[in-house]
Design an enzyme around this catalytic site. Structure first.
Site, PDB file in Angstrom:
ATOM      1  N   ARG A   1     -24.985  13.614  -5.803  1.00  0.00           N
ATOM      2  CA  ARG A   1     -25.935  14.729  -5.818  1.00  0.00           C
ATOM      3  C   ARG A   1     -26.534  14.966  -7.190  1.00  0.00           C
ATOM      4  O   ARG A   1     -27.695  15.303  -7.327  1.00  0.00           O
ATOM      5  CB  ARG A   1     -25.240  16.027  -5.368  1.00  0.00           C
ATOM      6  CG  ARG A   1     -24.884  16.086  -3.911  1.00  0.00           C
ATOM      7  CD  ARG A   1     -23.932  17.205  -3.629  1.00  0.00           C
ATOM      8  NE  ARG A   1     -22.713  17.046  -4.399  1.00  0.00           N
ATOM      9  CZ  ARG A   1     -21.613  17.753  -4.216  1.00  0.00           C
ATOM     10  NH1 ARG A   1     -21.582  18.700  -3.320  1.00  0.00           N
ATOM     11  NH2 ARG A   1     -20.545  17.543  -4.949  1.00  0.00           N
TER      12      ARG A   1
ATOM     13  N   HIS B   1     -23.333  15.701   3.984  1.00  0.00           N
ATOM     14  CA  HIS B   1     -22.505  14.572   4.434  1.00  0.00           C
ATOM     15  C   HIS B   1     -23.196  13.841   5.588  1.00  0.00           C
ATOM     16  O   HIS B   1     -23.253  12.607   5.615  1.00  0.00           O
ATOM     17  CB  HIS B   1     -21.145  15.059   4.957  1.00  0.00           C
ATOM     18  CG  HIS B   1     -20.259  15.699   3.933  1.00  0.00           C
ATOM     19  ND1 HIS B   1     -19.676  16.927   4.110  1.00  0.00           N
ATOM     20  CD2 HIS B   1     -19.826  15.254   2.721  1.00  0.00           C
ATOM     21  CE1 HIS B   1     -18.919  17.227   3.062  1.00  0.00           C
ATOM     22  NE2 HIS B   1     -19.008  16.231   2.191  1.00  0.00           N
TER      23      HIS B   1
ATOM     24  N   LYS C   1      -2.720  19.575  -1.057  1.00  0.00           N
ATOM     25  CA  LYS C   1      -3.860  20.479  -1.225  1.00  0.00           C
ATOM     26  C   LYS C   1      -4.077  21.305   0.031  1.00  0.00           C
ATOM     27  O   LYS C   1      -4.171  20.749   1.137  1.00  0.00           O
ATOM     28  CB  LYS C   1      -5.123  19.665  -1.533  1.00  0.00           C
ATOM     29  CG  LYS C   1      -5.163  19.204  -2.966  1.00  0.00           C
ATOM     30  CD  LYS C   1      -6.575  18.851  -3.384  1.00  0.00           C
ATOM     31  CE  LYS C   1      -6.604  18.397  -4.827  1.00  0.00           C
ATOM     32  NZ  LYS C   1      -7.828  17.701  -5.176  1.00  0.00           N
TER      33      LYS C   1
ATOM     34  N   SER D   1     -19.259  21.734   0.264  1.00  0.00           N
ATOM     35  CA  SER D   1     -18.419  22.455   1.239  1.00  0.00           C
ATOM     36  C   SER D   1     -17.882  23.738   0.629  1.00  0.00           C
ATOM     37  O   SER D   1     -17.848  24.785   1.282  1.00  0.00           O
ATOM     38  CB  SER D   1     -17.247  21.576   1.689  1.00  0.00           C
ATOM     39  OG  SER D   1     -17.707  20.430   2.340  1.00  0.00           O
TER      40      SER D   1
END
Ligand code: PNS
Length: 162
Positions: free
Chosen positions: A92, A19, A43, A130
């Site tokens: 990515r 990030h 969440k 993450s």
């Protein structure tokens, strides 16, 4: 809509070196980079929104054109409120492309005044996420190559050997 302001949205649970690489490079392209943490009460996250914001503020402290914020609800509504013209996302892999393609199409359906732009992650960070980093830390693995040094102790403390 201001094309010199980009919003870089995400969960940032926690912010990784991947990030940070995107944020640093975005600072060279945009006058203002607004990093926006999604506040989604549905969440469960490892870190609270305020903890995620505090970590982002710490790792972006030396970047004067970065602002850290949070948002809830639709991203396009938040973008409208900020006056930004660009949604920035990192890419990515081909797997990311599928998801990002769908989100970008949906966002452009919801608002015709916002553009999604994508920045390729540098090869050094292409495999970092993450969730994988959290899994490694929870089994006691070394995550220092993936997480900014200034927040490493805090991340390890929360996840170590869980
Ligand atoms: O870091 P993430 O979890 O990949 O970020 C995903 C994020 C926050 C960019 C995305 O979930 C989002 O924009 N959520 C807000 C809700 C929304 O606008 N949904 C419709 C467009 S897909």
């Amino acid at each position: 809509m201001n094309q010199s302001i980009c919003v870089y949205p995400g969960s940032f649970d926690p912010v990784t070196l991947g990030h940070l690489d995107i944020i640093r490079r975005a600072c060279r392209v945009f006058q203002t980079v607004r990093v926006a943490v999604l506040d989604n009460p549905e969440k469960t996250k490892t870190f609270s929104v305020s903890e995620r914001i505090a970590m982002l503020e710490k790792v972006c402290a030396s970047l004067p054109n970065v602002q850290i914020d949070s948002f809830s609800g639709l991203l396009v509504d938040y973008i409208r409120k900020t006056g930004a013209g660009i949604i920035l996302r990192g890419l990515r892999s081909a797997g990311d492309f599928e998801t990002e393609f769908q989100m970008a199409q949906m966002n452009s359906q919801l608002s015709d005044s916002v553009e999604s732009l994508f920045m390729m992650t540098s090869p050094d960070h292409a495999y970092i996420s993450s969730s994988i980093v959290k899994q490694i830390a929870s089994f006691g693995g070394d995550i220092s190559a993936f997480i900014p040094a200034s927040i490493l102790a805090e991340v390890n403390k929360r996840l170590d050997h869980k």
